[in-house]
Write an enzyme that holds these catalytic residues in place. Sequence first.
Site, PDB file in Angstrom:
ATOM      1  N   ASN A 157       0.852  -1.198   0.000  1.00 33.01           N
ATOM      2  CA  ASN A 157       0.000   0.000   0.000  1.00 33.01           C
ATOM      3  C   ASN A 157       0.888   1.249   0.000  1.00 33.01           C
ATOM      4  OD1 ASN A 157       0.985  -0.295   2.615  1.00 33.01           O
ATOM      5  ND2 ASN A 157      -0.723   0.850   3.431  1.00 33.01           N
ATOM      6  N   CYS A 160       1.949   3.621   2.029  1.00 36.44           N
ATOM      7  CA  CYS A 160       3.012   3.947   3.010  1.00 36.44           C
ATOM      8  C   CYS A 160       3.910   2.763   3.307  1.00 36.44           C
ATOM      9  CB  CYS A 160       2.378   4.512   4.264  1.00 36.44           C
ATOM     10  SG  CYS A 160       1.329   5.935   3.904  1.00 36.44           S
ATOM     11  N   GLU A 192       3.475  -0.240   4.653  1.00 32.53           N
ATOM     12  CA  GLU A 192       3.343  -1.154   5.799  1.00 32.53           C
ATOM     13  C   GLU A 192       2.517  -2.401   5.488  1.00 32.53           C
ATOM     14  OE1 GLU A 192       1.904   1.726   5.476  1.00 32.53           O
ATOM     15  OE2 GLU A 192      -0.150   1.721   6.219  1.00 32.53           O
TER      16      GLU A 192
END
Length: 589
Positions: free
Chosen positions: A282, A284, A286
């Site tokens: 995704n 960011c 994580e």
Amino acid sequence: MTAIPAPADLKQPTLNPNAETVLVKRYLRKDEEGLVKESPTDMFWRVASSIAAEEEKYEKSPWEPEELARTFYDLMIEGVFLPNSPTLMNAGTPLGQLAACFVLPVPDSIEEIFDALKHAALIHKSGGGTGFSFSRLRPAGARVGTTGGIASGPLSFMRIFNTATEQIKQGGVRRGANMGILRVDHPDIIEFIRAKETEGEFNNFNLSVALTQEFMEQVEAGESYDLFDPRDGRIRGRLEAAQVFDLLVNKAWASGDPGIIFLDRINRDNPTPTQGEIEATNPCGEQPLLPYEACNLGSINLSRFVEIGDDGVRTLNTKRLGEIIHLAVRFLDDVIDASIYPLDEIADMVRTNRKIGLGVMGWADALYALGIPYDSDEALALGKEVMKMVQDESRAASAALAKERGPFPAYEESVFGRTGEGPYRNATTTTIAPTGSLSIIAGCSSGIEPCFALSFTRNVLDGEKLVEVNPVFELVVSETVTDEAEKITILDHVRRIGRLHNCPNAPEELLRVFRTAMDVSAKSHLAMQAAFQKYTDNAVSKTVNLPNEATEDDIREIYLEAYRQGVKGVTVYRDGSKTGQVLCTGDGA
Ligand code: UDP
């Protein structure tokens, strides 16, 4: 599901002014005129009751829905646990899309590329973020079979995704975010690494180069490596690994992008390899996901678990933490059922693996309150202990749910099923999210990041500025500094520069404990990331913040250390290397 009416005796949330502003701007429901039509109490009840209502369909649920709704409500208004933003925004509404993280495949045909674009637009509209690997696209200059023309390559299509995102963000609930990934052995890798050379280009993308252990070994050995055409695997060129790595480091120094992800490590931990290979994360970083997979996240605020004992000593209440983890897993598993997904493929994938991502926020605040410096062995040891607990208890909770409701449908073929571990209700249970907005709502430090500063101006939401002084710092100063004049000097200094660095008269103990992102060495940032990654199924959102004077060598060392420490990816950010950065230290002047 039947809506559960709000009981008259609900507790009222106590929100700080910044939390209030953020909720009014983006989370509370508006009428057709754009006027806010619900209060924070209404919002938290809307979320709690619609999620708890999912229990009705499980005969063996030990919970009566209204009682569970009250429990969820209390956890949220007390800032103990919050689900990711789309759940707060959309639960109990006709849109009903509750997940923050999506990965969409981008196959090598015009039809499929534009399908992905459309699907991304639908996801952005609902507050979700999208990750894509562009590695399957034929390189620039390759032949186009149907027309005999020349392909324009991944970068040209990424530009279209960027522009579409820009338009959707005007009307959507929040800024659409994208992750763009390219394998290091794609023939267009150099252009990809240089994509953000022009300021503002690809502004709606985070970029990451997908590396492998083999590539890192080639960098260290000074070897060259082959580039492949993704369509037929034919060799299309050769590059010096060290030169590519140097360029990557140089560009990350200049703009923060690209970051790196270790794709082979990510796939080594893929719990459902028969469902496909992981090629992207995704926005960011994580949450690695399979193509068409989505995941909903939630975060427990560790700073709420610090308690003062009878002896005056502050400790972390791990017994209560264990109880909350079980409730949080139930909440996130119910979110999967409650969510309406924008595509059938996504709904099928999510319901097959039922991934959830429970993590923590307020870690730096908890350490402040406990009097433990972020960059200490004690902090690393406690971080591991806490995250191990989140991992173990969330798995235990998921196993209990599997007894109550059945395991995730792909369990038998998953790595757990094949080794006899479980059964679990969820293919993954843990993720450390950035908690950019959630931490404002809960009034705590974000994710597992050190506090960016002890006071700062946050540039959020269309240029509006929010000023914050760390509440734990203020409390400890008022408890420990008795001299009024001294107190004023310290607070003024912190208000001006955002940290204690060079503060005259600051007591040793304050200097020791109240370290900020800029006081913490890159190595300590990474050590903390690695400590949490050790007990996290998915990945850890972490930015290694560096001062403006940091050199390219510093960045090279971080990327190499990230590889050695076994993390799944890393992002660096050199202060001031981007205009319009979200956080500024001190008064932001
Ligand atoms: N995200 C997004 N747009 C944003 C912020 C976040 O799409 O403006 C997505 C993205 O997938 C990100 C995830 O939400 O990786 C979690 O981000 P964060 O924890 O900061 O979100 P929060 O729930 O705090 O809003």
